[in-house]
Design a protein around this motif. Structure first.
Motif, PDB file in Angstrom:
ATOM      1  N   GLU A  90       0.832  -1.204   0.000  1.00 15.43           N
ATOM      2  CA  GLU A  90       0.000   0.000   0.000  1.00 15.43           C
ATOM      3  C   GLU A  90       0.868   1.256   0.000  1.00 15.43           C
ATOM      4  O   GLU A  90       0.575   2.235  -0.699  1.00 15.43           O
ATOM      5  CB  GLU A  90      -0.946  -0.006   1.200  1.00 15.43           C
ATOM      6  N   ARG A  91       1.945   1.251   0.788  1.00 18.99           N
ATOM      7  CA  ARG A  91       2.858   2.395   0.813  1.00 18.99           C
ATOM      8  C   ARG A  91       3.527   2.592  -0.549  1.00 18.99           C
ATOM      9  O   ARG A  91       3.699   3.716  -1.014  1.00 18.99           O
ATOM     10  CB  ARG A  91       3.915   2.217   1.897  1.00 18.99           C
ATOM     11  N   ASP A  92       3.941   1.461  -1.177  1.00 21.19           N
ATOM     12  CA  ASP A  92       4.575   1.544  -2.494  1.00 21.19           C
ATOM     13  C   ASP A  92       3.598   2.116  -3.529  1.00 21.19           C
ATOM     14  O   ASP A  92       3.969   2.949  -4.355  1.00 21.19           O
ATOM     15  CB  ASP A  92       5.061   0.168  -2.952  1.00 21.19           C
ATOM     16  N   LYS A  93       2.342   1.672  -3.474  1.00 16.73           N
ATOM     17  CA  LYS A  93       1.330   2.190  -4.397  1.00 16.73           C
ATOM     18  C   LYS A  93       1.083   3.673  -4.151  1.00 16.73           C
ATOM     19  O   LYS A  93       0.986   4.456  -5.091  1.00 16.73           O
ATOM     20  CB  LYS A  93       0.020   1.415  -4.252  1.00 16.73           C
ATOM     21  N   ALA A  94       0.990   4.058  -2.889  1.00 13.27           N
ATOM     22  CA  ALA A  94       0.768   5.463  -2.559  1.00 13.27           C
ATOM     23  C   ALA A  94       1.972   6.310  -2.996  1.00 13.27           C
ATOM     24  O   ALA A  94       1.809   7.405  -3.536  1.00 13.27           O
ATOM     25  CB  ALA A  94       0.519   5.623  -1.061  1.00 13.27           C
ATOM     26  N   ALA A 116       4.132   5.574  -5.435  1.00 16.08           N
ATOM     27  CA  ALA A 116       4.127   5.631  -6.907  1.00 16.08           C
ATOM     28  C   ALA A 116       3.087   6.629  -7.388  1.00 16.08           C
ATOM     29  O   ALA A 116       3.318   7.385  -8.340  1.00 16.08           O
ATOM     30  CB  ALA A 116       3.856   4.249  -7.485  1.00 16.08           C
ATOM     31  N   SER A 117       1.937   6.651  -6.731  1.00 18.54           N
ATOM     32  CA  SER A 117       0.887   7.591  -7.097  1.00 18.54           C
ATOM     33  C   SER A 117       1.342   9.027  -6.866  1.00 18.54           C
ATOM     34  O   SER A 117       1.120   9.899  -7.706  1.00 18.54           O
ATOM     35  CB  SER A 117      -0.367   7.286  -6.285  1.00 18.54           C
ATOM     36  N   LYS A 118       1.984   9.279  -5.744  1.00 19.34           N
ATOM     37  CA  LYS A 118       2.490  10.622  -5.434  1.00 19.34           C
ATOM     38  C   LYS A 118       3.581  11.026  -6.424  1.00 19.34           C
ATOM     39  O   LYS A 118       3.629  12.171  -6.877  1.00 19.34           O
ATOM     40  CB  LYS A 118       3.026  10.699  -4.004  1.00 19.34           C
ATOM     41  N   GLU A 119       4.465  10.081  -6.786  1.00 22.32           N
ATOM     42  CA  GLU A 119       5.517  10.380  -7.744  1.00 22.32           C
ATOM     43  C   GLU A 119       4.914  10.750  -9.107  1.00 22.32           C
ATOM     44  O   GLU A 119       5.367  11.690  -9.762  1.00 22.32           O
ATOM     45  CB  GLU A 119       6.464   9.193  -7.897  1.00 22.32           C
ATOM     46  N   GLN A 120       3.897  10.004  -9.515  1.00 23.42           N
ATOM     47  CA  GLN A 120       3.234  10.295 -10.780  1.00 23.42           C
ATOM     48  C   GLN A 120       2.570  11.675 -10.738  1.00 23.42           C
ATOM     49  O   GLN A 120       2.639  12.439 -11.689  1.00 23.42           O
ATOM     50  CB  GLN A 120       2.188   9.215 -11.105  1.00 23.42           C
ATOM     51  N   GLU A 121       1.944  11.989  -9.612  1.00 23.76           N
ATOM     52  CA  GLU A 121       1.301  13.288  -9.450  1.00 23.76           C
ATOM     53  C   GLU A 121       2.337  14.418  -9.508  1.00 23.76           C
ATOM     54  O   GLU A 121       2.112  15.438 -10.157  1.00 23.76           O
ATOM     55  CB  GLU A 121       0.548  13.322  -8.118  1.00 23.76           C
ATOM     56  N   ASN A 163       3.451  14.840 -13.115  1.00 17.61           N
ATOM     57  CA  ASN A 163       2.409  15.527 -13.884  1.00 17.61           C
ATOM     58  C   ASN A 163       2.421  17.027 -13.601  1.00 17.61           C
ATOM     59  O   ASN A 163       2.291  17.843 -14.514  1.00 17.61           O
ATOM     60  CB  ASN A 163       1.034  14.952 -13.575  1.00 17.61           C
TER      61      ASN A 163
END
Length: 122
Positions: free
Chosen positions: A7-11, A13-18, A21
């Motif tokens: 879950e931390r890795d997904k969060a 990765a999501s923050k990095e993508q944001e 962007n």
């Protein structure tokens, strides 16, 4: 424990993508506002190719005029009124020139189709 890590890795990765962007958007906006010299960054493109060379009519509008004239049997004087109601001042002579110009452009296509049709019935 493994679920928490996933879950931390997904969060993360999501923050990095944001963040990526937002960086891209910021770079785009900076480029839109100012170029490297500090002047406004204005770009221009060439006009799209149209059927009638050196004419302001788009292919879509020309198709609409021809469609109204031949498929819906709307004469050009009524089309002039139709376009006036929409706020576009198009004169009958202009519409007529467009229709004649399109007919000239499609003359070769017409001749080939006519030849093919006459060969079918001989």
């Amino acid at each position: 424990m493994e679920k928490e890590i996933e879950e931390r890795d997904k969060a993360l990765a999501s923050k990095e993508q944001e963040i990526n962007n937002l960086k891209n958007e910021l770079a785009f906006l900076k480029g839109q506002i100012l170029n490297k010299k500090g002047n406004a960054n204005i770009t221009s493109t060439s006009a799209p190719n149209t059927l009638l060379h050196k004419s302001m009519v788009s292919n879509e509008l020309l198709g609409h005029v021809i469609n109204l004239k031949y498929q819906h049997a709307m004469p050009l004087y009524r089309q002039q009124t139709y376009f006036d109601m929409m706020g576009a001042n198009l004169y009958r002579q202009t519409l007529s020139n467009w229709v004649i110009g399109a007919a000239c452009e499609f003359e070769d296509v017409y001749n080939i189709m006519k030849e093919q049709l006459t060969l079918m019935f001989i």
